[in-house]
Design a protein around this motif. Structure first.
Motif, short mmCIF file in Angstrom:
data_model
loop_
_atom_site.label_atom_id
_atom_site.label_comp_id
_atom_site.label_asym_id
_atom_site.label_seq_id
_atom_site.Cartn_x
_atom_site.Cartn_y
_atom_site.Cartn_z
N VAL A 35 0.87 -1.17 0.00
CA VAL A 35 0.00 0.00 0.00
C VAL A 35 0.90 1.22 0.00
CG1 VAL A 35 -1.75 1.27 1.29
CG2 VAL A 35 -1.78 -1.24 1.27
N THR A 36 0.62 2.17 -0.89
CA THR A 36 1.43 3.39 -0.99
C THR A 36 0.57 4.60 -0.66
OG1 THR A 36 2.76 2.38 -2.74
CG2 THR A 36 2.87 4.77 -2.54
N SER A 37 1.12 5.50 0.15
CA SER A 37 0.45 6.77 0.43
C SER A 37 1.50 7.87 0.39
CB SER A 37 -0.26 6.75 1.78
OG SER A 37 0.66 6.74 2.84
N CYS A 38 1.08 9.05 0.00
CA CYS A 38 2.01 10.17 -0.12
C CYS A 38 1.45 11.39 0.61
CB CYS A 38 2.24 10.53 -1.58
SG CYS A 38 3.02 9.21 -2.53
N GLY A 39 2.35 12.23 1.08
CA GLY A 39 1.96 13.48 1.71
C GLY A 39 1.67 14.53 0.64
N THR A 49 8.02 18.60 -4.89
CA THR A 49 8.54 17.46 -4.13
C THR A 49 7.44 16.88 -3.26
OG1 THR A 49 9.26 18.87 -2.30
CG2 THR A 49 10.86 18.43 -4.04
N ARG A 50 7.65 15.62 -2.87
CA ARG A 50 6.68 14.93 -2.03
C ARG A 50 7.39 13.77 -1.36
NH1 ARG A 50 0.91 13.22 -4.21
NH2 ARG A 50 1.02 15.42 -4.50
N GLY A 64 11.33 9.87 -1.42
CA GLY A 64 10.96 11.20 -1.88
C GLY A 64 10.84 11.22 -3.39
N THR A 65 9.99 12.12 -3.90
CA THR A 65 9.85 12.28 -5.35
C THR A 65 10.14 13.74 -5.71
OG1 THR A 65 7.48 12.82 -5.29
CG2 THR A 65 8.08 10.48 -5.47
N VAL A 66 10.71 13.91 -6.90
CA VAL A 66 11.04 15.24 -7.42
C VAL A 66 10.51 15.30 -8.85
CG1 VAL A 66 12.89 16.88 -7.97
CG2 VAL A 66 13.17 15.29 -6.06
N THR A 130 10.38 12.57 6.25
CA THR A 130 10.64 13.96 5.86
C THR A 130 11.60 13.94 4.67
OG1 THR A 130 10.46 14.62 8.17
CG2 THR A 130 11.48 16.19 6.69
N PHE A 131 11.32 14.79 3.68
CA PHE A 131 12.15 14.84 2.47
C PHE A 131 12.47 16.29 2.15
CE2 PHE A 131 12.39 14.65 -2.33
CZ PHE A 131 13.62 14.01 -2.38
N GLY A 132 13.77 16.61 2.10
CA GLY A 132 14.22 17.96 1.78
C GLY A 132 15.12 17.95 0.55
N VAL A 133 14.98 18.99 -0.27
CA VAL A 133 15.77 19.13 -1.50
C VAL A 133 16.33 20.55 -1.54
CG1 VAL A 133 15.69 19.15 -4.02
CG2 VAL A 133 14.34 17.48 -2.76
N SER A 134 17.63 20.65 -1.82
CA SER A 134 18.23 21.97 -1.99
C SER A 134 19.12 21.98 -3.22
CB SER A 134 19.03 22.38 -0.75
OG SER A 134 20.09 21.49 -0.53
N SER A 135 19.27 23.16 -3.79
CA SER A 135 20.13 23.35 -4.95
C SER A 135 20.47 24.84 -4.97
CB SER A 135 19.40 22.95 -6.23
OG SER A 135 20.19 23.19 -7.37
N PHE A 136 21.75 25.15 -5.03
CA PHE A 136 22.16 26.55 -4.96
C PHE A 136 21.36 27.40 -5.91
CE2 PHE A 136 24.73 30.21 -6.06
CZ PHE A 136 25.00 30.70 -4.80
N PRO A 137 20.79 28.49 -5.51
CA PRO A 137 20.85 29.18 -4.23
C PRO A 137 19.67 28.86 -3.29
CG PRO A 137 19.87 30.65 -5.80
CD PRO A 137 20.17 29.34 -6.53
#
Length: 151
Positions: A35-39, A49-50, A64-66, A130-137
């Motif tokens: 079973v799959t659930s997403c925020g 993102t999710r 995480g998905t992008v 929790t999923f975080g994504v960063s990319s300058f800046p």
């Protein structure tokens, strides 16, 4: 049993509740059906993102998905590939320190999944991914998803 395992199992149970319509039968945690659930979707580094939980029995995997935040404008060039710094964490709510994975990935305009945190959790526990994504800046603005493990 490690904390991530507990977290994963908890996420599985909550996912079943989150996606089942009212009055629907809830699968017991020991079934082999996934079973799959997403925020909710969020915006980070100019992208959508999710964080999702995939539950099979008492095993929970957070990932995480992008994706692009929207379609490119007609006639515009395909966005250039770029390096993203991702942080995926999972924990049993009220438990100890979360398990965390950091990864560098290349995003080239097609949907991307960042996987890696798998564990089990006891029945009745709530787990949080929790999923975080960063990319300058841009800095990360993490998205969160919680599920309760049901048995």
């Amino acid at each position: 049993m490690n904390r991530l395992a507990l977290l994963v199992a908890g996420a599985a149970g909550l996912a079943v509740y989150a996606i089942a319509p009212a009055g629907a039968a809830v699968l017991p945690a020991d079934t082999n059906e996934t079973v799959t659930s997403c925020g909710y979707s969020g915006r980070q580094a100019g992208l959508a993102t999710r964080v999702c939980a995939e539950i099979t029995g008492t095993t929970v995997e957070f990932y995480g998905t992008v994706a692009l935040a929207g379609p490119p404008s007609p006639g515009s060039p395909v966005p250039a590939a770029r390096e993203l710094f991702t942080t995926l964490s999972a924990e049993v709510v009220g438990g100890t320190t979360p398990d965390t994975q950091t990864k560098t990935v290349i995003f080239a305009s097609s949907n991307l999944e960042v996987r890696g945190l798998v564990g089990t959790a006891p029945c009745g526990s709530t787990v949080r991914g929790t999923f975080g994504v960063s990319s300058f800046p841009w800095t990360a603005n993490p998205v969160v998803h919680e599920v309760t493990v049901t048995c």
